[in-house]
Design an enzyme around this catalytic site. Structure first.
Site, PDB file in Angstrom:
ATOM      1  N   TYR A 121      39.271  39.022 117.356  1.00  0.00           N
ATOM      2  CA  TYR A 121      39.540  39.998 118.412  1.00  0.00           C
ATOM      3  C   TYR A 121      39.881  41.356 117.798  1.00  0.00           C
ATOM      4  CZ  TYR A 121      42.318  42.430 121.995  1.00  0.00           C
ATOM      5  OH  TYR A 121      42.820  43.355 122.867  1.00  0.00           O
ATOM      6  N   GLU A 128      38.142  47.233 123.656  1.00  0.00           N
ATOM      7  CA  GLU A 128      38.338  45.859 123.197  1.00  0.00           C
ATOM      8  C   GLU A 128      37.020  45.268 122.783  1.00  0.00           C
ATOM      9  OE1 GLU A 128      40.060  43.700 126.510  1.00  0.00           O
ATOM     10  OE2 GLU A 128      41.702  43.161 125.191  1.00  0.00           O
TER      11      GLU A 128
END
Lengths: 400, 292
Positions: free
Chosen positions: A120, A208
């Protein structure tokens, strides 16, 4: 402002970030056609383009959409049209869309990308320390939301200097955290510097990549991306403004947004018109404590344009769920008489059959009150918000 | 005495010639606020509302000895306007402007670090020391001089808090709106500190709201103050369903799941009196004052 995954991917590609080959399709036929263009033999990923996370755990409301989620793995060309048929024009509900979900108007058809490892990457702004922060987490075992909730210490926080960007030392720190071999560090550097530059240059407030994948060759590929751009900076982002997708908004929300107001809807019965988010929040708390519930609130902010204020008031007065209206204005920039005139002009146009309680304070309070006193509508002027709320809830009950 | 501004503070106004600025600056002057100069590029040498206009903050400071600036400049000019004020070593700048881009705020925060200047706002109603100086867009008829300090993260709830002090039969020493944005120049800590140092403030009313961790940080700070003044607080937003308008993992990852109740718990543990209902603030104030 949020933009779609496929748009964000095209955007970060310009910053040297690798993405899987992909194309947008609006019909099943088109999906089948572009699939061959992105990958000759597949497999493919079919991804519903709605501005929400957790699409891979979302469900469609309609039975005809099958049991699949908003993200589907497809191995044969024949299946593509069938799966696309199921997804397009159907309503996808995720944990972030609310129960009404969103209608899928387009799909992103991507080549399936085999990776050895996923992680991530988030770029956010830490509001307390007022610095940009890079967030990194390994996603081997679980997803980022679970990590954030259960083991937040497993997320690496790297504060960044807006001018310097990501330093060589920070690249090594991230590399060691993810477990990237020394010889692939140049790929990581290029990736991190690319997303940093994209973040700064697009005036993003949140970027993100969830997840990014590392291939056998050591390439880092953005498999999914979400990008939010600062609404206040759109004046200097002419390439992003046209990406605004009206389908993502309720009609009322959209009208409010276009007039510079804030509109939020909930599932209660009281419509609130206020100036200031704080008042809205406080009123919702008060209504709840008196046993009522809020249908929607409109925040006129510091509005000074009479027509715009009236169009905002119309949103509340024509909302079928609203059984009573509470208006609390503490005039600073916004003048109370402007709101009073707006109420009357909308009432004369669409009628006013529900009880209204008004509390004015501040700039032009008395002018506003006297305008309403002389009108022939069920409007009560109060000097105490708490009493006003009780009175309104009582009147709403009497009406039922 | 008051905090940040009083009737002796010499104030310049950046962007004084705009319509909204003129409307509110005129009201402030009538209120007795010592506005000594205006700054509007290319209008230097002119007069507006009876004060001289300068092209730059530096010139205005040199000629008029202003120490505080009130800003009504357009959002896209706020960054350069703050930089000008910092260079001229102003003590305080109060930025009324809303819609300042987040990236500009990051720059502004970096410029303010290590400078002599403190910025209140942006997106704030301003600061008012009742009976002495009004810097901003506060309604005038609700304030009166007194000994309650008010500090708020929500513009309109600032007014509501002021009305509560009035209902308690009390007035305000100074009222500070921190600004509604998620990133602002000054947070609760600096203001709480100033109120504690101010001889004319006995009790503080603090208004927080959902989002961010400003209240938690302030509570931690309050614990460390040796001679605490009572704080009566309210945090707005407990009726907002959790997770509303929070679609992004990054939001959760970076800020955590902080509900209004979490904030209230932390504040109460630090000794802050938190009301469940903002309309009860006046009752609590009366209780505290009667004990004094």
């Amino acid at each position: 402002m949020k933009i779609h995954e496929y748009q964000a991917k095209q955007l970060i590609k310009q910053y040297g970030i690798k993405i899987p080959a992909g194309k947008v399709a609006y019909t099943p036929l088109e999906a089948k056609k572009v699939a061959v263009e992105v990958s000759k033999r597949g497999p493919w990923m079919l991804k519903a383009q709605i501005q929400s996370g957790a699409r891979n755990k979302g469900r469609f409301l309609e039975k005809s959409a099958g049991r699949g989620t908003g993200i589907r793995y497809v191995t044969s060309r024949r299946e593509i049209a069938k799966e696309a048929e199921e997804m397009l024009r159907h309503t996808l509900v995720t944990s972030q869309t609310g129960p009404k979900g969103r209608i899928v108007t387009r799909l992103y058809v991507e080549e399936f990308c085999k990776v050895n490892k996923i992680f991530y990457t988030g770029l956010v702004i830490d509001r307390i320390s007022a610095v940009m922060t890079l967030l990194i987490a390994n996603l081997e075992k679980t997803d980022i939301l679970t990590i954030a909730a259960k083991t937040p210490n497993k997320i690496l926080h790297v504060p960044l200097d807006t001018h310097k960007g990501i330093t060589a030392k920070q690249v090594r720190e991230v590399g060691a955290f993810i477990g990237i071999s020394e010889r692939h560090l140049p790929n990581l550097r290029k990736y991190l510097r690319g997303i940093f530059k994209a973040f700064v240059e697009t005036d993003a407030t949140m970027l993100e990549i969830n997840p990014a994948g590392i291939t056998a060759r050591g390439d880092i590929i953005a498999l999914d991306i979400k990008l939010t751009v600062d609404d206040q900076a759109l004046f200097r982002q002419p390439e992003i403004v046209p990406l605004f997708d009206e389908c993502e908004f309720e009609k009322r929300e959209l009208i409010a947004f276009k007039n510079g107001f804030q509109y939020n809807s909930f599932d209660g019965s009281v419509g609130c018109i206020v100036n200031g988010e704080g008042i809205a929040l406080g009123l919702m708390d008060l209504i709840k404590s008196k046993g009522g519930s809020t249908a929607c609130f409109l925040n006129l902010k510091g509005g000074v344009d009479q027509d715009k204020v009236a169009s905002g008031i119309r949103l509340i007065m024509t909302n079928p769920r609203v059984e009573g209206i509470l208006i609390v204005i503490i005039g600073g920039f916004l003048r109370c008489n402007l709101v009073a005139e707006g109420i009357l002009s909308v009432a004369s146009e669409v009628g006013l059959n529900v009880p209204v309680v008004v509390r004015f304070e501040g700039t032009n309070k008395y002018e506003g009150e006297s305008i309403l006193k002389n009108a022939r509508y069920p409007i009560t002027i109060t000097q105490d918000v708490e009493e006003g709320v009780s009175e309104l809830l009582q009147a709403m009950e009497d009406n039922n | 005495m008051a905090i940040f501004v009083d009737n002796k503070t010499r104030i310049l106004v950046q962007g004084i010639t705009g319509t909204q600025a003129s409307f509110h600056v005129k009201k402030s002057m009538d209120y007795g606020t010592k506005i000594v100069a205006g700054v509007t590029p290319r209008k230097g040498g002119e007069q507006h509302l009876g004060v001289p206009i300068f092209n730059t903050v530096k010139e205005a400071v040199e000629s008029t000895k202003a120490t505080v600036s009130l800003m009504f400049v357009p959002a896209r000019q706020v960054l350069s306007a703050v930089m000008e004020g910092v260079e001229a070593e102003l003590e305080t700048m109060v930025c009324i402007t809303e819609h300042v881009p987040v990236r500009d705020m990051l720059e502004i925060k970096a410029v303010l670090r290590g400078s002599k200047t403190k910025l209140i706002g942006p997106n704030t109603p301003g600061i008012i020391t009742p009976g002495q100086a009004r810097l901003g867009v506060f309604p005038i008829n609700i304030h009166k001089p007194g000994r309650i300090g008010v500090v708020s993260r929500s513009s309109t709830l600032t007014y509501a808090a002021v009305i509560e002090t009035t209902l308690a039969g009390l007035g305000q020493s100074t009222v500070v709106g921190l600004g509604d944005d998620m990133m602002v120049g000054t947070d609760f800590i600096d203001v709480l500190k100033a109120f504690h140092e101010d001889k004319n403030t006995d009790v503080i009313v603090m208004v927080g709201k959902i989002g961010g961790q400003f209240e938690e940080v302030a509570a931690e700070y309050y614990k460390t103050i040796p001679n605490k003044k009572p704080i009566v607080a309210f945090v707005a937003g407990s009726a907002v369903p959790f997770g509303h308008d929070m679609g992004y993992a990054g939001e959760l990852v970076s800020y955590g799941q902080h509900t209004v109740q979490d904030k209230i718990d932390v504040m109460r543990k630090a000794g802050i009196i938190v009301m469940d209902n903002s309309n009860d603030i006046h009752k609590e104030l009366q209780k505290i004052i009667s004990k004094c």
